[in-house]
Motif scaffolding. Structure first.
Motif, PDB file in Angstrom:
ATOM      1  N   ALA A   1       0.821  -1.214   0.000  1.00  0.00           N
ATOM      2  CA  ALA A   1       0.000   0.000   0.000  1.00  0.00           C
ATOM      3  C   ALA A   1       0.851   1.259   0.000  1.00  0.00           C
ATOM      4  CB  ALA A   1      -0.925   0.005   1.207  1.00  0.00           C
ATOM      5  N   GLY A   2       2.140   1.122   0.268  1.00  0.00           N
ATOM      6  CA  GLY A   2       3.018   2.280   0.329  1.00  0.00           C
ATOM      7  C   GLY A   2       4.054   2.136   1.422  1.00  0.00           C
ATOM      8  N   ASN A   3       5.058   2.980   1.405  1.00  0.00           N
ATOM      9  CA  ASN A   3       6.140   2.920   2.381  1.00  0.00           C
ATOM     10  C   ASN A   3       6.001   4.021   3.434  1.00  0.00           C
ATOM     11  OD1 ASN A   3       7.258   0.860   0.773  1.00  0.00           O
ATOM     12  ND2 ASN A   3       8.360   2.378  -0.479  1.00  0.00           N
ATOM     13  N   VAL A   4       6.667   3.799   4.568  1.00  0.00           N
ATOM     14  CA  VAL A   4       6.769   4.828   5.615  1.00  0.00           C
ATOM     15  C   VAL A   4       8.229   5.236   5.688  1.00  0.00           C
ATOM     16  CG1 VAL A   4       6.513   5.376   8.052  1.00  0.00           C
ATOM     17  CG2 VAL A   4       4.829   3.893   6.927  1.00  0.00           C
ATOM     18  N   THR A   5       8.482   6.521   5.487  1.00  0.00           N
ATOM     19  CA  THR A   5       9.858   7.005   5.506  1.00  0.00           C
ATOM     20  C   THR A   5      10.237   7.506   6.887  1.00  0.00           C
ATOM     21  OG1 THR A   5       9.290   9.284   4.940  1.00  0.00           O
ATOM     22  CG2 THR A   5       9.636   7.731   3.111  1.00  0.00           C
ATOM     23  N   GLN A   6      11.550   7.697   7.052  1.00  0.00           N
ATOM     24  CA  GLN A   6      12.051   8.213   8.317  1.00  0.00           C
ATOM     25  C   GLN A   6      11.484   9.601   8.588  1.00  0.00           C
ATOM     26  OE1 GLN A   6      16.193   7.391   9.261  1.00  0.00           O
ATOM     27  NE2 GLN A   6      16.471   9.502   9.910  1.00  0.00           N
ATOM     28  N   GLU A   7      11.364  10.409   7.553  1.00  0.00           N
ATOM     29  CA  GLU A   7      10.828  11.754   7.706  1.00  0.00           C
ATOM     30  C   GLU A   7       9.375  11.718   8.168  1.00  0.00           C
ATOM     31  OE1 GLU A   7      10.234  15.903   5.157  1.00  0.00           O
ATOM     32  OE2 GLU A   7      10.636  14.026   4.130  1.00  0.00           O
ATOM     33  N   GLU A   8       8.586  10.822   7.594  1.00  0.00           N
ATOM     34  CA  GLU A   8       7.183  10.701   7.985  1.00  0.00           C
ATOM     35  C   GLU A   8       7.054  10.275   9.437  1.00  0.00           C
ATOM     36  OE1 GLU A   8       4.762   9.461   3.973  1.00  0.00           O
ATOM     37  OE2 GLU A   8       6.115   7.972   4.831  1.00  0.00           O
ATOM     38  N   LEU A   9       7.886   9.317   9.824  1.00  0.00           N
ATOM     39  CA  LEU A   9       7.851   8.858  11.211  1.00  0.00           C
ATOM     40  C   LEU A   9       8.242   9.976  12.161  1.00  0.00           C
ATOM     41  CD1 LEU A   9       7.546   6.634  13.331  1.00  0.00           C
ATOM     42  CD2 LEU A   9       9.922   5.983  12.888  1.00  0.00           C
ATOM     43  N   TYR A  10       9.311  10.690  11.806  1.00  0.00           N
ATOM     44  CA  TYR A  10       9.761  11.807  12.638  1.00  0.00           C
ATOM     45  C   TYR A  10       8.656  12.844  12.824  1.00  0.00           C
ATOM     46  CZ  TYR A  10      11.951  16.213  13.905  1.00  0.00           C
ATOM     47  OH  TYR A  10      12.241  17.396  14.517  1.00  0.00           O
ATOM     48  N   ASN A  11       8.019  13.243  11.727  1.00  0.00           N
ATOM     49  CA  ASN A  11       6.982  14.272  11.798  1.00  0.00           C
ATOM     50  C   ASN A  11       5.783  13.817  12.615  1.00  0.00           C
ATOM     51  OD1 ASN A  11       8.377  16.204  10.293  1.00  0.00           O
ATOM     52  ND2 ASN A  11       7.641  15.396   8.340  1.00  0.00           N
ATOM     53  N   ALA A  12       5.416  12.545  12.456  1.00  0.00           N
ATOM     54  CA  ALA A  12       4.282  12.022  13.219  1.00  0.00           C
ATOM     55  C   ALA A  12       4.586  12.016  14.714  1.00  0.00           C
ATOM     56  CB  ALA A  12       3.946  10.608  12.743  1.00  0.00           C
ATOM     57  N   MET A  13       5.798  11.596  15.074  1.00  0.00           N
ATOM     58  CA  MET A  13       6.181  11.543  16.482  1.00  0.00           C
ATOM     59  C   MET A  13       6.381  12.943  17.041  1.00  0.00           C
ATOM     60  SD  MET A  13       8.724   8.219  16.461  1.00  0.00           S
ATOM     61  CE  MET A  13       8.702   7.955  18.228  1.00  0.00           C
ATOM     62  N   LYS A  14       6.902  13.838  16.211  1.00  0.00           N
ATOM     63  CA  LYS A  14       7.097  15.215  16.665  1.00  0.00           C
ATOM     64  C   LYS A  14       5.760  15.883  16.967  1.00  0.00           C
ATOM     65  CE  LYS A  14       8.187  18.759  13.972  1.00  0.00           C
ATOM     66  NZ  LYS A  14       8.904  19.744  13.130  1.00  0.00           N
ATOM     67  N   ASP A  15       4.777  15.653  16.106  1.00  0.00           N
ATOM     68  CA  ASP A  15       3.456  16.243  16.310  1.00  0.00           C
ATOM     69  C   ASP A  15       2.834  15.781  17.621  1.00  0.00           C
ATOM     70  OD1 ASP A  15       3.617  17.605  13.947  1.00  0.00           O
ATOM     71  OD2 ASP A  15       2.428  16.164  12.787  1.00  0.00           O
ATOM     72  N   LYS A  16       3.041  14.515  17.936  1.00  0.00           N
ATOM     73  CA  LYS A  16       2.384  13.945  19.118  1.00  0.00           C
ATOM     74  C   LYS A  16       3.181  14.145  20.403  1.00  0.00           C
ATOM     75  CE  LYS A  16      -0.202   9.843  20.480  1.00  0.00           C
ATOM     76  NZ  LYS A  16      -0.634   8.475  20.094  1.00  0.00           N
ATOM     77  N   TYR A  17       4.509  13.958  20.331  1.00  0.00           N
ATOM     78  CA  TYR A  17       5.341  13.959  21.537  1.00  0.00           C
ATOM     79  C   TYR A  17       6.445  15.008  21.531  1.00  0.00           C
ATOM     80  CZ  TYR A  17       3.345   9.236  22.002  1.00  0.00           C
ATOM     81  OH  TYR A  17       2.498   8.173  22.095  1.00  0.00           O
TER      82      TYR A  17
END
Length: 288
Positions: A31-47
């Motif tokens: 369905a698609g990949n998860v990049t390091q940048e995407e993970l970073y931004n998601a975690m930054k938004d939350k924590y």
């Protein structure tokens, strides 16, 4: 317990992830990949704000306030003693992965405490009053019954050579401790206030392995035995420890906030990420 001991722990790796727009794949799927940048931004938004605060505090405070392994382990041991068999469950409830995770957060909290202590004043009178009321650690077990007649019966059995743990299981109405042979664990200066005053007075009057006469409290009649007892050291030997404890007892959340505001200013901290610009905003009573 201090508020920082059980604060929610945020993984220190949240902001260690590269924020340079890396497209390195963290996960792949049809369905698609998860990049390091995407993970970073998601975690930054939350924590992000909490994690950045923790990391900055640790760097700023560690330059001026040292916490030894002995100091840290003493705090951990005290927490284990206070929580007993609930220690591991408490770690899970507050989001700590393990004991090492707790230590990282606790170390920051202890440095904050030391920073706040710079502004806390104590008098010699306060220190001596604390010493007079100081209770060294004792290990205690008891048998609780409803009436004096039963208490005397229990005492007679123990004086006759019956084993304390067996009698506790047979007679004690304190079912929680009875299952463990009447063991209450360690009573010390930190938790003595949780117990009935008459119980504490009787327990501290006992010699090691001495069994008390029936002691009446609001809960019934106790037969008490102290199985281990630390001797109270001299005032001069304990003065540094006492000063720390008295100052610590006076520290408020506002004192912590004021100290952190001062330390961050002295360290010249500046946030470069516009999304996290408010992460270190601290409000104190002076701002109101």
């Amino acid at each position: 317990m201090k508020k920082w001991i059980l604060a929610l722990s945020i993984a220190g790796g949240v902001l260690a992830l590269s924020a340079c727009g890396s497209s390195e794949k963290i996960a792949e799927s049809k369905a698609g990949n998860v990049t390091q940048e995407e993970l970073y931004n998601a975690m930054k938004d939350k924590y992000g704000e909490q994690a950045l605060q923790q990391l900055v505090y640790e760097k700023v405070l560690s330059k001026k306030y040292k916490i030894t392994d002995e100091e840290l382990n003493k705090k951990i041991d005290q927490l284990k003693e206070d929580l007993g068999e609930n220690f591991e469950l408490t770690l899970q409830q507050y989001g700590y992965k393990n004991e090492e995770d707790l230590k990282k957060m606790m170390k920051v909290g202890m440095m904050q405490e030391k920073a706040a202590m710079k502004d806390i004043k104590v008098t010699e009178k306060e220190l001596k009053e604390y010493y007079e009321n100081y209770k060294p650690a004792i290990k205690v077990r008891h048998i609780l019954v409803a009436d004096e007649a039963t208490a005397n019966e229990v005492k007679k059995k123990l004086d006759g050579g019956s084993k304390f743990d067996e009698v506790a299981k047979e007679y004690s109405t304190d079912t929680a401790s009875a299952q463990n042979g009447g063991e209450l664990g360690t009573i010390n200066n930190q938790n003595a206030a949780q117990y009935d005053e008459d119980f504490i007075k009787a327990a501290y009057a006992l010699k090691v392995n001495e069994v008390s006469a029936p002691v009446k409290t609001q809960f019934g009649y106790h037969i008490i035995q102290v199985t281990d007892k630390k001797e109270k050291e001299s005032y001069d030997k304990m003065k540094e420890e006492i000063e720390y404890e008295v100052k610590s007892s006076k520290i408020t959340n506002d004192d912590i906030n004021k100290a952190m505001k001062r330390e961050l200013k002295d360290a010249g901290v500046k946030i470069k990420d516009k999304d996290l610009k408010d992460a270190l905003e601290i409000e104190t009573s002076d701002d109101k």
